[in-house]
Every structure is written in structure tokens, then in C-alpha cells.
Motif scaffolding. Structure first.
Motif, PDB file in Angstrom:
ATOM      1  N   LYS A  79       0.836  -1.196   0.000  1.00  0.00           N
ATOM      2  CA  LYS A  79       0.000   0.000   0.000  1.00  0.00           C
ATOM      3  C   LYS A  79       0.872   1.248   0.000  1.00  0.00           C
ATOM      4  O   LYS A  79       2.015   1.225   0.470  1.00  0.00           O
ATOM      5  CB  LYS A  79      -0.894   0.044   1.243  1.00  0.00           C
ATOM      6  CG  LYS A  79      -2.004  -0.984   1.276  1.00  0.00           C
ATOM      7  CD  LYS A  79      -2.848  -0.763   2.521  1.00  0.00           C
ATOM      8  CE  LYS A  79      -4.026  -1.730   2.584  1.00  0.00           C
ATOM      9  NZ  LYS A  79      -4.852  -1.473   3.786  1.00  0.00           N
ATOM     10  N   ASP A  80       0.308   2.347  -0.539  1.00  0.00           N
ATOM     11  CA  ASP A  80       1.025   3.617  -0.478  1.00  0.00           C
ATOM     12  C   ASP A  80       0.706   4.315   0.837  1.00  0.00           C
ATOM     13  O   ASP A  80       0.026   3.764   1.715  1.00  0.00           O
ATOM     14  CB  ASP A  80       0.678   4.497  -1.676  1.00  0.00           C
ATOM     15  CG  ASP A  80      -0.807   4.850  -1.739  1.00  0.00           C
ATOM     16  OD1 ASP A  80      -1.491   4.723  -0.703  1.00  0.00           O
ATOM     17  OD2 ASP A  80      -1.274   5.267  -2.814  1.00  0.00           O
ATOM     18  N   ASN A 125      -1.308   6.591   1.527  1.00  0.00           N
ATOM     19  CA  ASN A 125      -2.726   6.901   1.708  1.00  0.00           C
ATOM     20  C   ASN A 125      -3.577   5.653   1.908  1.00  0.00           C
ATOM     21  O   ASN A 125      -4.816   5.736   1.911  1.00  0.00           O
ATOM     22  CB  ASN A 125      -3.257   7.682   0.500  1.00  0.00           C
ATOM     23  CG  ASN A 125      -2.572   9.025   0.330  1.00  0.00           C
ATOM     24  OD1 ASN A 125      -2.297   9.706   1.317  1.00  0.00           O
ATOM     25  ND2 ASN A 125      -2.279   9.394  -0.912  1.00  0.00           N
ATOM     26  N   GLN A 131      -3.804   3.173  -0.181  1.00  0.00           N
ATOM     27  CA  GLN A 131      -4.246   2.617  -1.458  1.00  0.00           C
ATOM     28  C   GLN A 131      -3.291   1.520  -1.913  1.00  0.00           C
ATOM     29  O   GLN A 131      -2.078   1.659  -1.790  1.00  0.00           O
ATOM     30  CB  GLN A 131      -4.315   3.719  -2.532  1.00  0.00           C
ATOM     31  CG  GLN A 131      -5.289   4.830  -2.206  1.00  0.00           C
ATOM     32  CD  GLN A 131      -6.730   4.337  -2.155  1.00  0.00           C
ATOM     33  OE1 GLN A 131      -7.139   3.527  -2.985  1.00  0.00           O
ATOM     34  NE2 GLN A 131      -7.494   4.826  -1.183  1.00  0.00           N
TER      35      GLN A 131
END
Length: 398
Positions: free
Chosen positions: A301-302, A304, A306
């Protein structure tokens, strides 16, 4: 096409369900239980299976379009008009007809005369121009490198490609001061040709059966074999009797990032790889990896929250990572120590040189005792990365 779109939507929903399951089952340490891991792996396997089925249907659809093109015409005479060009040499209808008659062993004096155009020193015959283009199309469908890289044709000898090795710079100078010289330095990259060969056997009954489409069978089978061998060489070739692959230590892509772990990849390392590539190359850059590596990156995931990997929901559009397309090939290594598992860059700077043309040879006696006829195909091809800085790779820790 409706089936493909439905499968894409189904895969997108399956992936959203897998992500939601993973998020709800993570503990305070960010890990999930062994039981939940089994469930998630099954959900992810369904996503992968749907992706493979979509790829198969798209390849099948493209191949059906190519092979459904008419092979002949019912007209007894071709219409003519002023300025119409008549095909000659290996592009002529006479040569094409004679070639396939010889492949089926239906000889005649007119056949021998026509084939003098394409006869080579090894007793084979160059493939008719139309069929050669069909074969190249099949190679593009089997070989992801041929979809991404630049393809050129050479007739003989090595191809010399000029490359700027170092670039000149500008300098600040005082008023009426001397302007320092700063010249560009040029180098040459040489592309030759390595021989790739394969052979298949067909029973005499199939050859004599007018219903059996010899052209389609040879196109598919040779495309599968040659495409697989080519792709492996374009990725991992060591330049010894084969092309120089993008992962080769000499002349291959530059190492952009070395991971901190020998068995795992982090989100930060993927970002570092992304930005290790110069901006001009990122405009057309593509991620290249194998399916096992995709599975590893799916869980990242990044900042944020996501997920890094995003599935495509539109026909003809690839999956993405950091908004750049993802391509997969079994020729890329799996995640293990010292392996270069992820390549990112502009693959148009990898040049594939085809030496025209491909040659077929019919072997009548070799398998006669078993009632079979052999067909041998040869191709001469080379490949090199013209600018190593155009592609960066992620190297696993030793």
C-alpha cells in the motif's frame, strides 16, 4: 468482447473483496493469521486465474482475426486497374503457391522454377512474404518483449548504431571571457544475428489431408516455440550464442534499487525504483516482472492506504502500478537472493534485429520409417539495450 468485459468486471470485484478481507483481518502488528492467509491466498488465486483467462481470450480473439483472413480468392482472374503493382519475388502468388505445394510434397516443374527465387544454400526455402508477416504477428502475440521493444530488419552484416556516450555542457563565463569547449562523445552499438532453430514432425496422413490447414498449424507451433526461446533470450540472454538480455550484467539495464531483504520487497523500494529512472524515460515506462512478483506487490500500500497494484477494468488496457502499465513474462526471475526481479523503463530502447527472412526446410527421409515428415525452421535475430539508463532494475539483496 462482452465476455472479456464481464470477466474484467468480475476480476475487479474479486480484487476489491480480497483487499477488504485483508484489511479487516490484519492485527495490530499488521499481520494476519495462518487461517486467514489461506483464505486470502485462495481469493488472490481467483483474481490471478481470471486475469489469465482474460489474456487467453484476448490472444485467441486476436489470433482468430488474423487466421480468419482469406487465404485465397474464388475469382478466376484478379481485377486490374491502371498503375496496379504486380508482386514479384517471394511476394508473388506464384511463389506462395509453389512454397506450400512443396511443403506438401506436390512437386512439379513449374514449382521448381518458381522456388528458384527463394532457394538458399542449405536446401531450404525462404518463407513467402505474406506468411512471414503472419508469423511475425503470431510472435508479437506470444512474446511480450516484441510488443514493447523496437524491431528493425537487417539484410546482412552487423548493424552499427551510433549512441551519444557523454553529452556536452554549458558554462557560465565572464564578459569577453573564453567559452570552454564541450563536445559530445559518440560510441557505437553493434547488432548482429544469432541463429534460432526448431523442428516439428507431421504425419503423412495429415499432410495429404486437404482439410488440414498446414499454414495455420505451422504458424501457431513455430510462433509458440520461437516466441518462448526469443523472450527468454531478450530478458536473460548472456550474449554467448544468443542476444544480450536486459538483465545481463554487461550491456543490460542499470540497477536502480537494491532491496534491504533477500526475500521481500517494500513499497518504498518500488517508489525508489520508479524515481531512479530519469523523467524522460518515465513517460513511456512499463513495469516488467513475472506473476509471482505481481503477487508480492499486490499486498503493498502507499502512504494513503491505497493498494499499489490496480487491476484494469477496460478491455485492451493493462493493469497498473503507480499509474504505469504492468507486463508479465515467465522469463523474469522470481523473488530470491541476488535476483533482478523487477524491471522498469522505456523498453523501446531495447532493439530487436530480425535478419530477413525465415527459412523452412522439409525433411523427407529422416522420419520416413515412422511415416512422418519433418519441418525445420530457422531464424536469425539479435537484441541489445541501446541505452542502459533507459531501464532500471530492482536487485534483491544477496
Amino acid at each position: 468482447m462482452n465476455t472479456i468485459l464481464e470477466l474484467r468486471e468480475k476480476r475487479a470485484k474479486a480484487w476489491e473483496a480480497a483487499k477488504a478481507f485483508l484489511d479487516t483481518k490484519r492485527g495490530t502488528d499488521g499481520m494476519i493469521s495462518a487461517e486467514d492467509t489461506v483464505t486470502y491466498d485462495k481469493m488472490e488465486a481467483d483474481v490471478v486465474a481470471l486475469g489469465k483467462e482474460i489474456e487467453r481470450l484476448e490472444k485467441q480473439e486476436a489470433l482468430d482475426r488474423e487466421l480468419s483472413k482469406p487465404l485465397n480468392t474464388p475469382l478466376t482472374a484478379k481485377p486490374t486497374f491502371p498503375g496496379m503493382e504486380t508482386k514479384t519475388g517471394r511476394a508473388s502468388d506464384e511463389y506462395k503457391k509453389a512454397f506450400w505445394k512443396t511443403m506438401r510434397n506436390k512437386h512439379g516443374s513449374e514449382i521448381r522454377n518458381a522456388l528458384q527465387i527463394g532457394e538458399d544454400s542449405e536446401g531450404g526455402y525462404l518463407v513467402p512474404d505474406e506468411f512471414e508477416r503472419t508469423l511475425i504477428q503470431a510472435l508479437e502475440e506470444e512474446n511480450v518483449m516484441r510488443q514493447l521493444c523496437s524491431i528493425i530488419s537487417t539484410s546482412s552484416g552487423d548493424k552499427k548504431i551510433p549512441v551519444v556516450a557523454t553529452k556536452g555542457t554549458a558554462s557560465w563565463v565572464e564578459e569577453e571571457g573564453n567559452t570552454p569547449e564541450s563536445d559530445d562523445a559518440f560510441a557505437q552499438v553493434s547488432i548482429g544475428a544469432f541463429k534460432l532453430a526448431t523442428m516439428l514432425k507431421i504425419s503423412e496422413e495429415l499432410l495429404n489431408d486437404s482439410v488440414f490447414n498446414l499454414e495455420q498449424y505451422i504458424a501457431r507451433e513455430f510462433a509458440r516455440r520461437i516466441g518462448s526461446a526469443e523472450e527468454a533470450a531478450f530478458v536473460t540472454g548472456n550474449a554467448s550464442g544468443k542476444p544480450t538480455g536486459i538483465l545481463h550484467s554487461t550491456g543490460g539495464a542499470q540497477v536502480g534499487v537494491t532491496t534491504a531483504s533477500a526475500t521481500a520487497i517494500t513499497m518504498d523500494e518500488v517508489l525508489d525504483l520508479f524515481y531512479s529512472l530519469k523523467t524522460p524515460y518515465r513517460r513511456n515506462a512499463v513495469f516488467l516482472m513475472n506473476d509471482a512478483t505481481v503477487k508480492v506487490l499486490r499486498k503493498l500500500k502507499d502512504g494513503n492506504g491505497q493498494y499499489l497494484w490496480q487491476p484494469s477494468v477496460q478491455a485492451g488496457q493493462p493493469d497498473t502500478i503507480l499509474n504505469r502499465p504492468v507486463k508479465t513474462t515467465g522469463a523474469m526471475p522470481t523473488v530470491e537472493a541476488t535476483a533482478k526481479v523487477l524491471a522498469f523503463g522505456d523498453f523501446s530502447y531495447y532493439w530487436i534485429a530480425d535478419r530477413q527472412g525465415r527459412s523452412f526446410q522439409r525433411l523427407n527421409e529422416l522420419y520416413a520409417v515412422t511415416g512422418q515428415v519433418g519441418f525445420r525452421a530457422t531464424q536469425r535475430v539479435d537484441g541489445k539495450l541501446i541505452l542502459p539508463e533507459a531501464i532500471k532494475v530492482l536487485l534483491m539483496k544477496s
